[in-house]
Design a protein around this motif. Structure first.
Motif, PDB file in Angstrom:
ATOM      1  N   ALA A 143      28.358  10.556  20.916  1.00  0.00           N
ATOM      2  CA  ALA A 143      27.081   9.722  21.357  1.00  0.00           C
ATOM      3  C   ALA A 143      26.689  10.381  22.155  1.00  0.00           C
ATOM      4  N   ASP A 144      27.436  11.099  22.955  1.00  0.00           N
ATOM      5  CA  ASP A 144      27.156  11.980  23.768  1.00  0.00           C
ATOM      6  C   ASP A 144      25.855  13.607  23.545  1.00  0.00           C
ATOM      7  N   GLY A 188      13.077  -1.086  30.531  1.00  0.00           N
ATOM      8  CA  GLY A 188      12.512  -2.226  30.762  1.00  0.00           C
ATOM      9  C   GLY A 188      13.873  -3.365  30.998  1.00  0.00           C
ATOM     10  N   ILE A 189      14.953  -2.787  30.500  1.00  0.00           N
ATOM     11  CA  ILE A 189      16.356  -3.048  30.638  1.00  0.00           C
ATOM     12  C   ILE A 189      17.218  -2.936  32.406  1.00  0.00           C
ATOM     13  N   ASN A 190      16.381  -2.124  32.597  1.00  0.00           N
ATOM     14  CA  ASN A 190      17.464  -1.312  33.642  1.00  0.00           C
ATOM     15  C   ASN A 190      16.127  -2.218  34.649  1.00  0.00           C
ATOM     16  N   THR A 221      21.788   3.816  29.072  1.00  0.00           N
ATOM     17  CA  THR A 221      20.889   5.123  28.657  1.00  0.00           C
ATOM     18  C   THR A 221      20.643   5.601  27.124  1.00  0.00           C
ATOM     19  N   PRO A 222      20.117   6.428  26.746  1.00  0.00           N
ATOM     20  CA  PRO A 222      20.037   6.762  25.405  1.00  0.00           C
ATOM     21  C   PRO A 222      21.661   6.679  24.133  1.00  0.00           C
ATOM     22  N   LEU A 238      20.568  -2.749  22.532  1.00  0.00           N
ATOM     23  CA  LEU A 238      19.870  -2.143  23.776  1.00  0.00           C
ATOM     24  C   LEU A 238      19.207  -1.076  22.547  1.00  0.00           C
ATOM     25  N   ASN A 239      18.535  -1.744  20.986  1.00  0.00           N
ATOM     26  CA  ASN A 239      18.012  -1.256  20.356  1.00  0.00           C
ATOM     27  C   ASN A 239      16.459  -1.968  19.665  1.00  0.00           C
ATOM     28  N   PRO A 240      16.034  -0.684  20.580  1.00  0.00           N
ATOM     29  CA  PRO A 240      14.154  -1.575  20.149  1.00  0.00           C
ATOM     30  C   PRO A 240      13.436  -1.990  18.838  1.00  0.00           C
TER      31      PRO A 240
END
Length: 797
Positions: A118-119, A143-145, A168-169, A302-304
């Protein structure tokens, strides 16, 4: 003295009331804010969020970035703890807050390489935020943060001492990797099938419908320590998911029906993804609207982008493809250099990296994680591994581009068959069946995955030999070669995790075909015109022909085994049973216990208890049992360790006696009190509910429920002894009839909110257990009529 005692008691009572009041106020401050006004930085204009009677937000924004920023904020209000736990699970960071008991789980996920992948993915793909899909993710995470930074921490954060840190992404990509891993069956299946092939031999494979090849046996051979490690890995792969208390993806139903087969004359889509039950539920519903875009979607943490969704023009659902996208590979070590493996005719050095796991209340653990040309060495997940053979894992998730975020961003807007196909082609891993229907009349299905090419004759059901070349992948097949259908002549498409038809069978761990056959048998009846009412009945159906395939060959043996008139009556009850797993009957109780006892009596002595336990958690056992029962000469019937050669009749008799003994011990001596509803129950577990007495506070249930594993109403308790706790099942049930797309039906297994004490924490759980549905409000008039509160998000000055 009495006066002083009275005053003391009154003071104590006052203090208790004050403490209760303060606690109530404290908890109330943690509940979602669903009305009033809030300022959000980064907004370009006001965003309206209207909440309906079940807490579903209907979000209207003038700009797409504002829409996703608002979605992130309201999603976090209801599910921040779920988001935190999922990212920690996926990235191997649970031990940091839960202590050493989660160290094995963290070790496994670090070894899988999800975090590192992922990184690297984000560093490569997000160097420039140059696409609408990437911008939507960044706005959503913002928005979450913002919610996390400005609002009180959820109760679970306080209980566990969780620190707040920005999302984070890389967290989003890590969670996508976890979801892909939870689909994978290779860890549990390939070791036990290889053990049967290499240790028991050819005569034991036919029940699994697998051929034996002498050249398929691992050339270097696995030693007892290697088998011990593989057994531990199989258990760890399952237990790690259960210990973390997060949903595991298991299977699904979905079908699309053309307009000529429906009552409305328009296409109809139905879907119910089968996922491990939990509190909160896996799906978060939200209705999004901005200029040129509208969607009623089902979102994951965590998925828009919605993974399920519909509007007035199109709808789609998902099932698991079940393709085998993980190969386990036994590597050959260089005797002169344990850091080298034999690969394509030469000794090749393995790569390595170091990672550190922070452990609450203990010293950090430093890991050295290795990787061969075939993938990560999964033995490194085990502390105290005793095997000498490195086992690599080739995984499509790690070996493909996999632009899955872009795929679902496009699928959320796929209002034509062509657009839906193009979106599905970008899903490389995990393998998914995308079932789509459009208001214009088209229906389609695409098995979405990047399918690897394998050398001729290679069977990936077994552990592969890394030194021989059979584990190599020459390339990938084009998407056009994947199983798929568009507007078939029969007028419907059904997907139920069965092996799809095609000229070239796709290797995989497919579910029992009886569920798909039951759905297909009703959908192909041309006299039926489908509408929401009979579609609902099909989703709630609790019958297949599997019981007949099990009982037909053994009923004469059961009749001979019954020792008394009451026992004979129970056998005849089974013989007359129609196979329906409804709440009231006793026959399902007898059948399910007998099925377990029979499997255990026939297989456990050859495999050992550990390997049998791993096998019963796989998908290959269900179709194996009818084959076993139909073969009186199978070597599985003979019990090892006895001088006699046991027969099928003897094992059936033993299993029937054990069935009645266990049921009388656990459900009561009076068999008249046995019923499926009393023995088969559903509880939605919360991560904190794994500890008593917190289970009484945070868990939801139990509810008596019908159905069982591999029925259309797939409320699945694993094969095992009574009573049966349901583990997986319909994570939502959706019905969209394009005759009236604004009147779609759905249900959430628990509720929208993950905040304990909130009105929507568990307000749908009883409805779900009873097979009820509710409206999914899409049309403006319906949204306005069902609005219960309104939150206005304003740009921060």
């Amino acid at each position: 003295m009495k006066s002083m005692l009275k005053k003391s008691l009154l003071l104590l009572l006052a203090l208790l009331l004050l403490a209760a009041l303060l606690l109530t106020l404290h908890l109330r401050g943690k509940r979602p804010q669903r009305e009033g006004e809030l300022a959000l930085s980064g907004l370009r204009a006001e965003v309206s969020v209207r909440y309906d009677e079940f807490g579903v937000p209907h979000i209207s924004a003038a700009h797409e970035d504002d829409l996703y920023r608002a979605l992130g904020y309201v999603h976090a209000q209801d599910r921040l703890f779920q988001m935190e736990m999922l990212r920690r699970l996926a990235r191997g960071e649970l031990a940091e807050v839960l202590g050493p008991k989660l160290l094995e789980t963290d070790r496994l996920f670090r070894t899988l390489g999800i975090r590192a992948h992922a990184d690297a993915y984000v560093a490569r793909e997000f160097a420039q935020i140059d696409t609408p899909a990437k911008r939507s993710l960044m706005a959503y995470l913002d928005g979450i943060n913002q919610y996390q930074a400005t609002r009180p921490a959820p109760l679970e954060f306080e209980v566990l001492g969780l620190p707040k840190r920005p999302f984070t992404p890389a967290d989003t990509v890590s969670v996508a990797g976890y979801l892909a891993y939870s689909f994978a069956a290779a860890f549990r299946t390939e070791p036990v099938l290889t053990q049967i092939r290499d240790q028991l031999g050819a005569a034991y494979l036919p029940i699994f419908d697998l051929a034996w090849r002498p050249d398929g046996v691992l050339r270097q051979g696995l030693r007892p320590g290697d088998w011990q490690d593989l057994g531990r890995l199989a258990r760890l792969s399952q237990n790690a998911l259960e210990a973390a208390g997060q949903p595991v993806f298991e299977g699904s139903n979905a079908w699309a029906i053309a307009g000529r087969r429906t009552l409305s004359g328009k296409p109809l889509l139905a879907g119910d993804p089968h996922i491990q039950f939990s509190t909160p539920a896996v799906w978060y519903e939200a209705h999004l609207r901005s200029p040129g875009f509208e969607l009623y979607g089902h979102f994951q943490a965590l998925n828009p982008a919605a993974l399920l969704g519909h509007n007035e023009k199109f709808a789609w659902s998902l099932t698991m493809f079940q393709n085998d996208d993980i190969d386990l590979v036994a590597e050959k070590l260089n005797p002169a250099d344990p850091n080298q493996v034999w690969y394509r005719g030469a000794w090749v050095a393995m790569q390595s990296r170091e990672e550190t796991i922070v452990v609450k209340g203990a010293e950090p653990l430093k890991l050295r994680l290795r990787r061969s040309p075939h993938g990560p060495i999964i033995n490194d997940a085990l502390a105290g591994a005793v095997g000498a053979t490195p086992i690599a894992m080739w995984w499509a998730l790690l070996e493909t581009e996999n632009p899955v975020l872009q795929a679902f961003y496009e699928l959320n807007r796929a209002d034509t068959l062509d657009k839906a196909r193009q979106a599905a082609a970008q899903i490389h891993a995990p393998g998914l069946n995308v079932v789509w229907a459009g208001a214009g009349g088209d229906i389609g299905w695409w098995a979405a995955a990047r399918l690897p090419q394998r050398p001729a004759g290679v069977n990936p059901n077994f552990i592969l030999d890394g030194a021989s070349g059979e584990a190599d992948k020459p390339g990938f097949l084009p998407f056009s070669a994947n199983p798929q259908e568009e507007n078939p002549a029969r007028g419907y498409i059904v997907s139920a995790n069965h092996q799809p038809a095609g000229a070239q069978p796709v290797p995989g761990y497919y579910n029992l075909w009886d569920r798909a056959e039951r759905l297909d048998s009703l959908l192909r009846d041309s006299s039926i015109r489908w509408a929401p009412a009979n579609t609902r009945a099909l989703q709630l159906d609790v019958q297949t022909g599997y019981h007949q395939r099990i009982l037909r060959p053994v009923l004469p043996l059961l009749r001979a085994a019954a020792q008394s008139e009451p026992d004979q009556a129970l056998v005849e009850e089974l013989a007359a049973w129609d196979g329906k797993f409804s709440l009231a009957p006793r026959a399902p109780v007898l059948f399910q216990q007998f099925l377990y006892e029979l499997a255990h009596a026939a297989l456990a002595d050859e495999l050992g208890e550990q390997a049998f336990d791993n096998l019963r958690r796989t998908r290959v056992l269900d179709p194996a049992l009818p084959r076993l029962l139909a073969d009186p000469d199978s070597p599985w019937w003979d019990k090892r360790g006895t001088p006699a050669v046991e027969t099928r009749a003897q094992i059936v008799q033993q299993a029937w006696a054990a069935t009645l003994a266990h049921l009388r011990k656990t459900l009561g001596a009076d068999s008249k009190t046995w019923s499926w509803g009393a023995a088969h129950t559903l509880t939605h577990p919360h991560p904190l509910g794994q500890q008593q007495p917190l289970d009484k506070i945070f868990n939801v249930g139990p509810w008596p429920v019908p159905g069982t594993r591999e029925l259309p109403n797939n409320l699945d308790a694993r094969l095992g002894p009574a009573p049966w706790a349901v583990v997986t099942g319909p994570s939502t049930r959706r019905i969209i009839d394009f005759g009236q797309p604004g009147q779609s039906l759905g249900i959430n297994p628990v509720g929208q909110s993950g905040v304990w004490g909130d009105a929507h924490y568990a307000d749908q759980s009883k409805l779900h257990a009873q097979g009820q549905y509710r409206s999914q409000h899409l049309l403006e008039a319906d949204v306005a009529a069902h609005t219960r509160s309104r939150l206005l998000l304003r740009p921060q000055p």
